[in-house]
Scaffold this motif. Structure first.
Motif, PDB file in Angstrom:
ATOM      1  N   ASP A  87       0.815  -1.220   0.000  1.00 37.11           N
ATOM      2  CA  ASP A  87       0.000   0.000   0.000  1.00 37.11           C
ATOM      3  C   ASP A  87       0.846   1.267   0.000  1.00 37.11           C
ATOM      4  OD1 ASP A  87       0.880  -0.227   2.653  1.00 37.11           O
ATOM      5  OD2 ASP A  87      -1.128  -0.140   3.527  1.00 37.11           O
TER       6      ASP A  87
ATOM      7  N   THR B 155      -0.367   7.219   2.164  1.00 34.03           N
ATOM      8  CA  THR B 155      -0.817   5.855   2.471  1.00 34.03           C
ATOM      9  C   THR B 155      -2.116   5.901   3.269  1.00 34.03           C
ATOM     10  OG1 THR B 155       1.506   5.185   2.560  1.00 34.03           O
ATOM     11  CG2 THR B 155      -0.092   3.652   3.483  1.00 34.03           C
ATOM     12  N   LYS B 156      -2.212   6.860   4.174  1.00 31.46           N
ATOM     13  CA  LYS B 156      -3.426   7.015   4.983  1.00 31.46           C
ATOM     14  C   LYS B 156      -4.633   7.282   4.086  1.00 31.46           C
ATOM     15  CE  LYS B 156      -5.370   9.710   8.728  1.00 31.46           C
ATOM     16  NZ  LYS B 156      -5.141  10.759   9.722  1.00 31.46           N
TER      17      LYS B 156
ATOM     18  N   ASN C 125      -5.592   4.065   2.131  1.00 30.05           N
ATOM     19  CA  ASN C 125      -6.258   3.083   2.988  1.00 30.05           C
ATOM     20  C   ASN C 125      -7.650   3.549   3.427  1.00 30.05           C
ATOM     21  OD1 ASN C 125      -4.236   1.165   2.806  1.00 30.05           O
ATOM     22  ND2 ASN C 125      -3.120   1.986   4.552  1.00 30.05           N
TER      23      ASN C 125
ATOM     24  N   LYS D 107     -10.989   1.370   2.666  1.00 24.48           N
ATOM     25  CA  LYS D 107     -11.908   0.952   3.738  1.00 24.48           C
ATOM     26  C   LYS D 107     -13.343   1.432   3.462  1.00 24.48           C
ATOM     27  CE  LYS D 107      -8.381   0.497   7.235  1.00 24.48           C
ATOM     28  NZ  LYS D 107      -7.716   1.059   8.392  1.00 24.48           N
TER      29      LYS D 107
ATOM     30  N   GLN E  36      -4.256  -8.208   3.861  1.00 26.30           N
ATOM     31  CA  GLN E  36      -3.351  -7.622   4.846  1.00 26.30           C
ATOM     32  C   GLN E  36      -2.258  -8.621   5.170  1.00 26.30           C
ATOM     33  OE1 GLN E  36      -5.281  -6.321   8.461  1.00 26.30           O
ATOM     34  NE2 GLN E  36      -3.818  -4.655   8.699  1.00 26.30           N
TER      35      GLN E  36
ATOM     36  N   TYR F  51      -1.322  -3.380   3.879  1.00 25.57           N
ATOM     37  CA  TYR F  51      -2.117  -4.098   2.892  1.00 25.57           C
ATOM     38  C   TYR F  51      -1.268  -4.247   1.637  1.00 25.57           C
ATOM     39  CZ  TYR F  51      -6.246  -3.279   5.763  1.00 25.57           C
ATOM     40  OH  TYR F  51      -7.151  -3.275   6.786  1.00 25.57           O
TER      41      TYR F  51
END
Length: 168
Positions: free
Chosen positions: A20, A31-32, A35, A39, A52, A80
């Motif tokens: 990721d 990256t945040k 992700n 999600k 993951q 991930y």
């Protein structure tokens, strides 16, 4: 750029995938952010698109790539990884020009790697066929080959020189 992408693709659980963090860099987001979007759209990412990593897998990758340790400012969560299809799906949910262009490069890189694998598999099969044919061809000369091996072995053993006798 393609060579840079190839370096980021790893083999995990017998699949080519990208972490990721590397995918986020490629798509020009954090990256945040990547992700978060994943999600929010989990139904688009079945197990064969994204999964993951386990602690042991992360440890193995950390030793390979020398990434930072969690207590020294590294990641707090297990990363991930995205397979080829998951990386394309991630570009679709990010919906930016950078992500779309990068996903095209990424898909081309995966295709190139797949073609190299197919070529290597074909080459390996042809080499095995050749070895088998050679082994079958030499089997009819096995007796002569054993004699040659024996002669070579006898030549390799050192012969002690005869000592001349001095005197009567």
């Amino acid at each position: 750029m393609t060579a840079n992408i190839e370096d980021r693709i790893i083999i995990v659980r017998d699949q080519r995938a990208i972490i990721d963090r590397d995918l986020a860099i490629l798509y020009g987001v954090t990256t945040k952010r990547l992700n978060e979007q994943v999600k929010r759209n989990l139904e688009r990412f079945p197990e064969d698109f994204m999964f993951q990593l386990g602690y042991q897998e992360v440890t193995a990758l950390r030793s390979q790539f020398a990434t930072s340790k969690p207590d020294k400012g590294g990641r707090r969560y297990l990363p991930y990884v995205f397979t080829e299809h998951g990386a394309v799906m991630a570009a679709n949910i990010l919906n930016s020009k950078v992500a779309i262009n990068s996903s095209i490069l990424l898909v081309r890189t995966f295709i190139k790697m797949r073609m190299m694998l197919i070529e290597n598999t074909d080459f390996k099969r042809r080499l095995q066929d050749l070895e088998r044919k050679l082994a079958q061809g030499f089997s009819q000369y096995e007796h002569e080959l054993q004699e040659i091996r024996f002669l070579i072995a006898s030549l390799e053993t050192p012969v002690e020189p005869r000592k001349k006798r001095i005197g009567f």
